[in-house]
Design an enzyme around this catalytic site. Structure first.
Site, PDB file in Angstrom:
ATOM      1  N   TYR A 113       0.854  -1.184   0.000  1.00  0.00           N
ATOM      2  CA  TYR A 113       0.000   0.000   0.000  1.00  0.00           C
ATOM      3  C   TYR A 113       0.888   1.231   0.000  1.00  0.00           C
ATOM      4  O   TYR A 113       1.870   1.290   0.749  1.00  0.00           O
ATOM      5  CB  TYR A 113      -0.892   0.016   1.252  1.00  0.00           C
ATOM      6  CG  TYR A 113      -1.761   1.252   1.360  1.00  0.00           C
ATOM      7  CD1 TYR A 113      -3.063   1.259   0.849  1.00  0.00           C
ATOM      8  CD2 TYR A 113      -1.287   2.419   1.969  1.00  0.00           C
ATOM      9  CE1 TYR A 113      -3.851   2.391   0.927  1.00  0.00           C
ATOM     10  CE2 TYR A 113      -2.078   3.556   2.047  1.00  0.00           C
ATOM     11  CZ  TYR A 113      -3.360   3.531   1.528  1.00  0.00           C
ATOM     12  OH  TYR A 113      -4.141   4.648   1.606  1.00  0.00           O
ATOM     13  N   GLU A 201      -3.324   7.647  -4.061  1.00  0.00           N
ATOM     14  CA  GLU A 201      -3.187   6.316  -3.449  1.00  0.00           C
ATOM     15  C   GLU A 201      -2.961   5.240  -4.505  1.00  0.00           C
ATOM     16  O   GLU A 201      -3.661   5.208  -5.511  1.00  0.00           O
ATOM     17  CB  GLU A 201      -4.477   6.012  -2.668  1.00  0.00           C
ATOM     18  CG  GLU A 201      -4.465   4.692  -1.940  1.00  0.00           C
ATOM     19  CD  GLU A 201      -5.842   4.372  -1.341  1.00  0.00           C
ATOM     20  OE1 GLU A 201      -6.024   4.621  -0.143  1.00  0.00           O
ATOM     21  OE2 GLU A 201      -6.725   3.895  -2.084  1.00  0.00           O
TER      22      GLU A 201
END
Ligand code: GDP
Ligand code: MN
Length: 399
Positions: A113, A201
């Site tokens: 992530y 993101e």
């Protein structure tokens, strides 16, 4: 403002982040040729068909599908274009899917992530990363907070290479992966700053399995989520052009055109207020008296009679609205403008639901006079003396 994944991938590629090739389709018929074009140079013939909607959780909802032939790509496209996608991030009845991304598929050794956002507490942008990628980061934060790595970004110097290297080592990247990951972190941080993002993101950032061509594997972005600061869109022409009106709440869109700050909620009391602080206080006091606001609406200080009339049209077009509370503390906004808009809305749409009006401040006498004259045309209207009284009355009227 949000954009689709395929647009986010474009921004990543522009910034120098490696992203597998992709093509966007809007019909089942286009799926086969898109599949062929993105897999033309691949040995595995793997591709991934992904619904393009402004919501995540697509993988678990079945709207991210790995395919290995043109037929499978067509089947996946048929399914996604003819079903609404329901995930924890969509409304309960889901979202219609009108666009698909068909991207070259990759083999994954591990998912990570990586994101940049703004940390209000430290007043810095912050890089957030985790070796537990792919799944919802909120869950990781809750169950295993130590698995999340953070680096604050200096507002003038930006993310420094030594910071990115520290993150790369903490995440467990090794060999040539470190340099690739560092380059991606720096590119993402630059893009965040340059494009006036509020979120950038990549989930997941992946490493491909090791092979002869890439003895340490390749680090790639296979998802992209960008949110932007609306107030910066005047200087972000390229991003502003990515706006997709079909993904927005139609009532919020109408309100924006009239310069109104409107956010749809799921209660039954429509609110029309001036000033964001007063609007928040109004929603709180409605809750305090047992009601539920149907919206947040700040008409601001400089809204015209037309804009305020439009605000009433928007509120009254919401079938869930069982009562309306007008709470105006006139400073720059004049009470007579609000009163005239109430009269306009009553003539045009009609207040079939109870209406409670509390007016104070600039031109309040003129405002009250206008409403007094129109009283017989608006039989559901009641006046209130103060905010508490207004909330009590509207909650009682709605029941
Ligand atoms: P999201 O669920 O909406 O965040 O959609 P993602 O784009 O993140 O995809 C969800 C999951 O699908 C990823 O975490 C991967 O595990 C898997 N996935 C997506 N693209 C590929 C791919 O090209 N190859 C493989 N093997 N898996 C993929
Ligand atoms: Mn994802």
């Amino acid at each position: 403002m949000k954009v689709h994944e395929f647009q986010g991938r474009e921004l990543l590629a522009d910034a120098g982040v490696p992203v597998p090739a992709g093509a966007v389709v809007e019909s089942i018929e286009e799926a086969a040729s898109a599949y062929k074009s993105v897999t033309s140079e691949s040995d595995t013939k793997l591709a991934v068909v992904k619904a393009q909607v402004h919501a995540g959780g697509r993988g678990k909802a079945g709207f991210v599908k790995l395919v290995r032939s043109a037929e499978e790509a067509t089947e996946a496209a048929r399914f996604m274009l003819s079903h609404r996608m329901v995930s924890p991030q969509t409304p309960p009845d889901g979202l219609e899917v009108t666009k698909l991304l068909i991207a070259a598929g990759v083999d994954i050794a591990k998912e990570y992530y990586l994101a940049i956002t703004t940390d209000r507490a430290t007043r810095r942008n912050v890089l957030i990363a985790s070796a537990e990628g792919g799944v919802e980061i909120e869950k990781v934060a809750e169950e295993n907070p130590d698995a999340i790595v953070k680096e604050l970004i200096h507002p003038l110097m930006g993310l420094q290479p030594h910071q990115a290297r520290r993150v790369a080592f903490k995440l467990g990247f090794t060999g040539k992966q470190v340099g690739q990951a560092v380059k991606i972190m720096l590119a993402l941080s630059n893009a965040y700053q340059r494009l006036d993002c509020s979120l950038a993101e990549i989930n997941p950032l992946i490493v491909t399995p090791k092979n002869d061509a890439h003895p340490d594997g390749q680090v790639l972005a296979i998802d992209a989520k960008f949110n932007f600061d609306d107030n910066a869109m005047f200087r972000q022409k390229k991003v502003a052009e990515m706006f997709d009106a079909s993904e927005e709440n139609p009532m919020e869109l109408r309100a924006t055109r009239f310069g109104l700050n409107y956010i749809a909620l799921d209660g039954s009391i429509g609110c029309l207020v001036n000033g964001a602080g007063l609007a928040m206080a109004t929603m709180d006091i409605i809750k305090h008296h047992g009601g539920d606001p149907a919206n947040f609406l700040d008409v601001g200080g400089s809204a015209t009679e037309e804009a305020v009339t439009e605000a009433f049209r928007i509120i009254l077009s919401d079938k869930a609205v069982k009562g309306v509370l007008v709470n105006i503390f006139g400073g720059i906004m004049r009470c007579d403008v609000i009163a005239q808009a109430i009269v306009n809305a009553a003539k045009e749409v009609g207040f079939e639901v109870p209406l409670v009006v509390r007016l104070e401040g600039t031109n309040v006498e003129e405002g009250r006079h206008i409403l007094e004259k129109a009283k017989s045309d608006i039989p559901t209207m009641q006046a209130a003396t103060d905010l508490g009284d207004a909330a009590k009355k509207v909650c009682a009227a709605v029941g």
